[in-house]
Design a protein around this motif. Structure first.
Motif, PDB file in Angstrom:
ATOM      1  N   SER A 189       0.842  -1.205   0.000  1.00  0.00           N
ATOM      2  CA  SER A 189       0.000   0.000   0.000  1.00  0.00           C
ATOM      3  C   SER A 189       0.872   1.249   0.000  1.00  0.00           C
ATOM      4  N   CYS A 190       1.959   1.232   0.774  1.00  0.00           N
ATOM      5  CA  CYS A 190       2.897   2.360   0.798  1.00  0.00           C
ATOM      6  C   CYS A 190       3.500   2.600  -0.584  1.00  0.00           C
ATOM      7  N   ALA A 191       3.904   1.504  -1.230  1.00  0.00           N
ATOM      8  CA  ALA A 191       4.549   1.608  -2.540  1.00  0.00           C
ATOM      9  C   ALA A 191       3.604   2.181  -3.592  1.00  0.00           C
ATOM     10  N   VAL A 192       2.401   1.640  -3.646  1.00  0.00           N
ATOM     11  CA  VAL A 192       1.417   2.097  -4.646  1.00  0.00           C
ATOM     12  C   VAL A 192       1.042   3.558  -4.401  1.00  0.00           C
ATOM     13  N   ALA A 193       0.855   3.927  -3.135  1.00  0.00           N
ATOM     14  CA  ALA A 193       0.500   5.309  -2.796  1.00  0.00           C
ATOM     15  C   ALA A 193       1.622   6.284  -3.141  1.00  0.00           C
ATOM     16  N   SER A 194       2.858   5.776  -3.212  1.00  0.00           N
ATOM     17  CA  SER A 194       4.009   6.635  -3.518  1.00  0.00           C
ATOM     18  C   SER A 194       4.254   6.774  -5.021  1.00  0.00           C
ATOM     19  N   GLY A 195       3.494   6.038  -5.829  1.00  0.00           N
ATOM     20  CA  GLY A 195       3.638   6.131  -7.281  1.00  0.00           C
ATOM     21  C   GLY A 195       4.243   4.905  -7.932  1.00  0.00           C
ATOM     22  N   PHE A 196       4.630   3.905  -7.126  1.00  0.00           N
ATOM     23  CA  PHE A 196       5.219   2.679  -7.681  1.00  0.00           C
ATOM     24  C   PHE A 196       4.101   1.660  -7.911  1.00  0.00           C
ATOM     25  N   ARG A 197       3.359   1.892  -8.965  1.00  0.00           N
ATOM     26  CA  ARG A 197       2.116   1.147  -9.209  1.00  0.00           C
ATOM     27  C   ARG A 197       2.335  -0.241  -9.794  1.00  0.00           C
ATOM     28  N   ASN A 198       3.558  -0.559 -10.162  1.00  0.00           N
ATOM     29  CA  ASN A 198       3.840  -1.889 -10.699  1.00  0.00           C
ATOM     30  C   ASN A 198       4.374  -2.835  -9.615  1.00  0.00           C
TER      31      ASN A 198
END
Length: 267
Positions: free
Chosen positions: A121-130
């Motif tokens: 969730s942290c990664a996706v919220a930071s822009g790392f959607r892959n």
């Protein structure tokens, strides 16, 4: 399967082992991020790259393609590329060359699946959607933090440039824009990770506070049971003593009566 035990063992091996990467050290841009993750109780990093702009090629005569394995690194930087330095690396080419921007990538091993879901969730919220989660056969839980805003463009074939210097300059400009955005995402991710770890610490403390009264209650019940058993044993001992004393008293009375005569002797 003891997942927690395996996690602690894997973490110790990873943090005490030798860095086998090509560079041999953690990129300066993500040292703080990696340190925070490795200092936590629920995560540690297994591999990382802050992002880079590279020009690589195969200078062997007659080669028709650029192979990653065994290729020659003509130019590389983990920061913004410099046009003149990049152009100079393309001199005296005899094979193929490619300019490539590779964004930030990080692999984080997690203690539990819930920890992995929070990290994702942290990664996706930071822009790392892959980004994604993988679970190994032995229960190893890995979060891969990555994005899709890469860039790969061929520059030469068989030693001959396919593009103009002006085009290369434009590619460098685009790659630099991408790496700037990459660094912004890393900064957001770093702040989100700090918030996550603080939340997990608070949850651990809260769980201990909640569980402490239950543990006290269990200890009290255990003590009460022990006291009850001891009390029962004392009562049994006291009852035995009473019975023993009562039997002795009865024997004494009988003995006294046997000595007494109901009639005085008549003369």
């Amino acid at each position: 399967m003891n997942i927690a035990g395996n996690f602690d063992r894997d973490k110790e091996r990873a943090l005490t082992g030798v860095d086998l990467s090509r560079k041999g050290s953690i990129d300066a841009r993500i040292q703080s991020l990696v340190s925070v993750l490795n200092a936590s109780t629920d995560f540690f990093t297994t591999s990382s790259c802050s992002g880079r702009i590279i020009i690589f090629g195969d200078n062997k005569e007659g080669s028709k393609s650029v192979k990653k394995k065994g290729c020659q690194w003509l130019y590389t930087t983990h920061d913004e590329a410099v046009y003149n330095a990049a152009l100079e690396s393309l001199q005296n080419l005899t094979g193929d060359s490619v300019l490539k921007f590779e964004p930030f990538v990080l692999h984080v091993q997690c203690r539990s699946l819930s920890n992995a879901q929070s990290m994702l969730s942290c990664a996706v919220a930071s822009g790392f959607r892959n980004s994604g989660i993988s679970i190994g056969n032995k229960g190893k839980i890995i979060v891969a933090v990555r994005s899709t805003h890469g860039l790969e463009v061929p520059l030469s074939q068989d030693g001959e440039l396919l593009v103009t210097n002006k085009y290369i300059e434009k590619l460098i400009e685009i790659a630099n824009t991408k790496i700037q955005e990459n660094f912004l995402r890393i900064d957001r991710f770093y702040q989100n990770v700090i918030s996550l770890i603080e939340t997990l610490k608070h949850d651990h403390i809260s769980a201990n506070v909640v569980n402490k009264p239950n543990m006290i209650k269990k200890k009290r019940k255990k003590c009460e049971k022990m006291e009850s058993r001891q009390s029962d044993e004392k009562e049994k001992v006291f009852s035995v003593k009473e019975n023993s004393q009562s039997e002795e008293s009865s024997e004494n009375i009988c003995e006294d009566l046997s000595k007494c005569s109901l009639f005085e002797s008549v003369t």
